[in-house]
Design a protein around this motif. Structure first.
Motif, mmCIF file in Angstrom:
data_model
loop_
_atom_site.group_PDB
_atom_site.id
_atom_site.type_symbol
_atom_site.label_atom_id
_atom_site.label_comp_id
_atom_site.label_asym_id
_atom_site.label_seq_id
_atom_site.Cartn_x
_atom_site.Cartn_y
_atom_site.Cartn_z
ATOM 1 N N TYR A 38 0.835 -1.209 0.000
ATOM 2 C CA TYR A 38 0.000 0.000 0.000
ATOM 3 C C TYR A 38 0.866 1.254 0.000
ATOM 4 O O TYR A 38 0.679 2.164 -0.818
ATOM 5 N N ARG A 39 1.836 1.323 0.898
ATOM 6 C CA ARG A 39 2.684 2.499 1.004
ATOM 7 C C ARG A 39 3.534 2.694 -0.265
ATOM 8 O O ARG A 39 3.766 3.819 -0.714
ATOM 9 N N PHE A 40 3.990 1.581 -0.827
ATOM 10 C CA PHE A 40 4.788 1.655 -2.058
ATOM 11 C C PHE A 40 3.936 2.186 -3.214
ATOM 12 O O PHE A 40 4.373 3.075 -3.953
ATOM 13 N N LEU A 41 2.734 1.626 -3.366
ATOM 14 C CA LEU A 41 1.864 2.056 -4.466
ATOM 15 C C LEU A 41 1.453 3.517 -4.317
ATOM 16 O O LEU A 41 1.298 4.232 -5.309
ATOM 17 N N LYS A 42 1.277 3.969 -3.080
ATOM 18 C CA LYS A 42 0.973 5.376 -2.841
ATOM 19 C C LYS A 42 2.121 6.256 -3.354
ATOM 20 O O LYS A 42 1.899 7.312 -3.956
ATOM 21 N N LYS A 43 3.345 5.809 -3.101
ATOM 22 C CA LYS A 43 4.509 6.556 -3.579
ATOM 23 C C LYS A 43 4.528 6.641 -5.099
ATOM 24 O O LYS A 43 5.046 7.601 -5.678
ATOM 25 N N LYS A 44 3.974 5.602 -5.719
ATOM 26 C CA LYS A 44 3.941 5.556 -7.178
ATOM 27 C C LYS A 44 2.719 6.265 -7.758
ATOM 28 O O LYS A 44 2.454 6.184 -8.959
ATOM 29 N N GLY A 45 1.963 6.923 -6.895
ATOM 30 C CA GLY A 45 0.826 7.709 -7.368
ATOM 31 C C GLY A 45 -0.421 6.906 -7.680
ATOM 32 O O GLY A 45 -1.332 7.413 -8.351
ATOM 33 N N TYR A 60 -0.082 -5.527 16.361
ATOM 34 C CA TYR A 60 0.439 -4.921 15.133
ATOM 35 C C TYR A 60 0.074 -3.439 15.032
ATOM 36 O O TYR A 60 0.225 -2.836 13.967
ATOM 37 N N ASP A 61 -0.367 -2.843 16.143
ATOM 38 C CA ASP A 61 -0.816 -1.457 16.070
ATOM 39 C C ASP A 61 0.317 -0.466 15.840
ATOM 40 O O ASP A 61 0.073 0.718 15.592
ATOM 41 N N PHE A 62 1.560 -0.922 15.913
ATOM 42 C CA PHE A 62 2.694 -0.035 15.665
ATOM 43 C C PHE A 62 2.990 0.134 14.182
ATOM 44 O O PHE A 62 3.778 1.015 13.798
ATOM 45 N N LEU A 63 2.396 -0.687 13.343
ATOM 46 C CA LEU A 63 2.676 -0.616 11.912
ATOM 47 C C LEU A 63 2.096 0.665 11.311
ATOM 48 O O LEU A 63 0.968 1.047 11.614
ATOM 49 N N PRO A 64 2.843 1.330 10.453
ATOM 50 C CA PRO A 64 2.367 2.587 9.858
ATOM 51 C C PRO A 64 1.131 2.362 8.994
ATOM 52 O O PRO A 64 1.015 1.328 8.326
ATOM 53 N N ASP A 65 0.195 3.293 9.046
ATOM 54 C CA ASP A 65 -1.015 3.271 8.219
ATOM 55 C C ASP A 65 -1.986 2.143 8.560
ATOM 56 O O ASP A 65 -2.939 1.908 7.826
ATOM 57 N N ILE A 66 -1.784 1.455 9.681
ATOM 58 C CA ILE A 66 -2.694 0.359 10.010
ATOM 59 C C ILE A 66 -4.112 0.884 10.239
ATOM 60 O O ILE A 66 -5.098 0.166 10.007
ATOM 61 N N GLU A 67 -4.222 2.129 10.662
ATOM 62 C CA GLU A 67 -5.538 2.722 10.896
ATOM 63 C C GLU A 67 -6.298 2.974 9.594
ATOM 64 O O GLU A 67 -7.514 3.241 9.612
ATOM 65 N N LYS A 68 -5.611 2.860 8.464
ATOM 66 C CA LYS A 68 -6.256 3.095 7.172
ATOM 67 C C LYS A 68 -6.874 1.823 6.572
ATOM 68 O O LYS A 68 -7.467 1.870 5.499
ATOM 69 N N ILE A 69 -6.712 0.698 7.259
ATOM 70 C CA ILE A 69 -7.320 -0.546 6.782
ATOM 71 C C ILE A 69 -8.818 -0.497 7.030
ATOM 72 O O ILE A 69 -9.267 -0.299 8.163
ATOM 73 N N GLU A 70 -9.602 -0.672 5.988
ATOM 74 C CA GLU A 70 -11.057 -0.622 6.081
ATOM 75 C C GLU A 70 -11.620 -2.020 6.321
ATOM 76 O O GLU A 70 -10.892 -3.012 6.273
ATOM 77 N N LYS A 71 -12.926 -2.080 6.567
ATOM 78 C CA LYS A 71 -13.586 -3.354 6.866
ATOM 79 C C LYS A 71 -14.313 -3.880 5.636
ATOM 80 O O LYS A 71 -15.068 -3.155 4.977
ATOM 81 N N LEU A 72 -14.071 -5.156 5.332
ATOM 82 C CA LEU A 72 -14.835 -5.819 4.275
ATOM 83 C C LEU A 72 -16.173 -6.283 4.827
ATOM 84 O O LEU A 72 -16.276 -6.623 6.004
ATOM 85 N N PRO A 73 -17.207 -6.328 3.951
ATOM 86 C CA PRO A 73 -17.186 -5.958 2.530
ATOM 87 C C PRO A 73 -17.353 -4.450 2.318
ATOM 88 O O PRO A 73 -17.957 -3.768 3.146
ATOM 89 N N LEU A 74 -16.813 -3.975 1.193
ATOM 90 C CA LEU A 74 -16.975 -2.585 0.792
ATOM 91 C C LEU A 74 -17.980 -2.531 -0.346
ATOM 92 O O LEU A 74 -17.904 -3.328 -1.291
ATOM 93 N N ASN A 75 -18.906 -1.619 -0.274
ATOM 94 C CA ASN A 75 -19.927 -1.486 -1.307
ATOM 95 C C ASN A 75 -19.378 -0.652 -2.462
ATOM 96 O O ASN A 75 -19.829 0.456 -2.743
ATOM 97 N N HIS A 76 -18.362 -1.227 -3.106
ATOM 98 C CA HIS A 76 -17.679 -0.513 -4.180
ATOM 99 C C HIS A 76 -16.976 -1.530 -5.073
ATOM 100 O O HIS A 76 -16.447 -2.530 -4.584
#
Length: 327
Positions: A38-45, A60-76
């Motif tokens: 995720y972080r790599f792809l963000k760097k790549k735009g 694993y709460d120390f991992l960067p961006d872990i708070e950005k993980i959403e819950k499945l299922p996503l209506n998208h």
């Protein structure tokens, strides 16, 4: 020039929305792989999101961006969904809507999601596979935060470098990640040394269920739902409990049965010490994994499920003994 990796080329071409997912009951390898990519792809735009069915264990709460993980299922519906550290998108255990799917993994077998899948069972962890992918694409984008995610997956999926999936590449990858700023001692402490008192109370109850079979070659533990209720611990807190049974001298196969909320379903984790392929045992019940670490789900009463597992293990041990005799 490095060899072309089809998964890299496919991700480079993608201009739409990308969703990264991992398996249910996520572990350090699945979460670490997902966040690193995720972080790599963000760097790549790239336009990328992350999601999974279950919450991430607090260790694993120390991992960067872990708070950005959403819950499945996503209506998208996404243009591309990448499933990491799983035998197929079905292992997300929730609907994943996408025009195309791509699998990045290190498990034997599984579903072929596309011709661009990047799966290598010889890799010690999925983070090793992801690491290769990132280095092939643009090594300069691998910063300390990405390295921490990759190392966390490597550390946890090798059982702190104790499992038989550890090879020369695993140690070389660990060395590489430390050169990026990873502190192995710090990560080991964050993952393995932050238990709450409730977890130790739970462990006390679980260890009291220890049973031995086949003259000490099989050891089993049980996590009943009532244990979680009375101790205030969570199911995710049972991570690693099975290793206490595995550590017993003379044990060749250990397993732990974790009762699910419906009280009829049991999540089973199996561990071996190299002689018995526990993946084959898990596959008998629709599961999978690795030679020394595998899992599956069964339904029934506690005794029914335990008896089925013990019988399957005995049969696999007998097969192994026959092979040894022939050799």
């Amino acid at each position: 020039m490095e060899n072309t990796i089809p998964a890299v080329e496919r991700l480079k071409r993608e201009e739409g929305e990308i969703l990264l997912v991992t398996h249910h009951n996520p572990d350090g390898d699945g979460i670490g792989s997902m966040i690193a990519l995720y972080r790599f792809l963000k760097k790549k735009g790239k336009n990328v999101r992350m999601a999974m069915k279950d919450d991430a264990p607090h260790i694993y709460d120390f991992l960067p961006d872990i708070e950005k993980i959403e819950k499945l299922p996503l209506n998208h519906r996404f243009s591309l969904a990448v499933v990491l550290d799983a035998a197929g998108v079905y292992r997300a255990d929730a609907p994943v809507y996408a025009d195309e799917y791509l699998r990045i993994d290190h498990h034997i077998g599984g579903v072929l999601e596309s011709e661009n899948d990047y799966v290598d069972p010889t890799a010690a962890s999925t983070t090793v596979v992801v690491g290769r992918l990132l280095k092939n694409w643009d090594e300069s984008c691998i910063d300390k935060e990405i390295a921490v995610c990759l190392y966390t997956g490597l550390l946890t999926d090798t059982g702190s470098f104790k499992h038989n999936n550890v090879n020369e590449e695993a140690f070389e990858f660990a060395r590489y990640l430390t050169s990026k700023g990873v502190n192995p001692s710090q990560i080991a402490s964050l993952v393995f040394e932050r238990n709450r008192p409730a977890v130790l109370h739970l462990l006390n109850r679980v260890l009291s269920t220890l049973q031995m079979d086949m003259e000490g070659k099989i050891a089993s533990l049980v996590v009943r739902r009532e244990f979680l209720k009375t101790t205030g611990a969570l199911e995710e807190d049972t991570e690693g409990f099975v290793n206490f049974a595995r550590s017993i001298d003379g044990v060749e196969v250990a397993f732990i049965m974790i009762q699910r909320p419906d009280l009829r379903t049991w999540r089973v984790s199996l561990r071996g010490k190299g002689k018995i392929d526990v993946r084959k045992i898990a596959e008998k019940f629709g599961g999978g994994g690795h030679r020394d670490a595998a899992g599956c789900r069964l339904q029934g009463t506690e005794e029914e499920v335990r008896s089925s597992l013990v019988q399957a293990i005995k049969e696999e041990v007998a097969k192994q003994l026959q092979k040894t005799v022939k050799v």
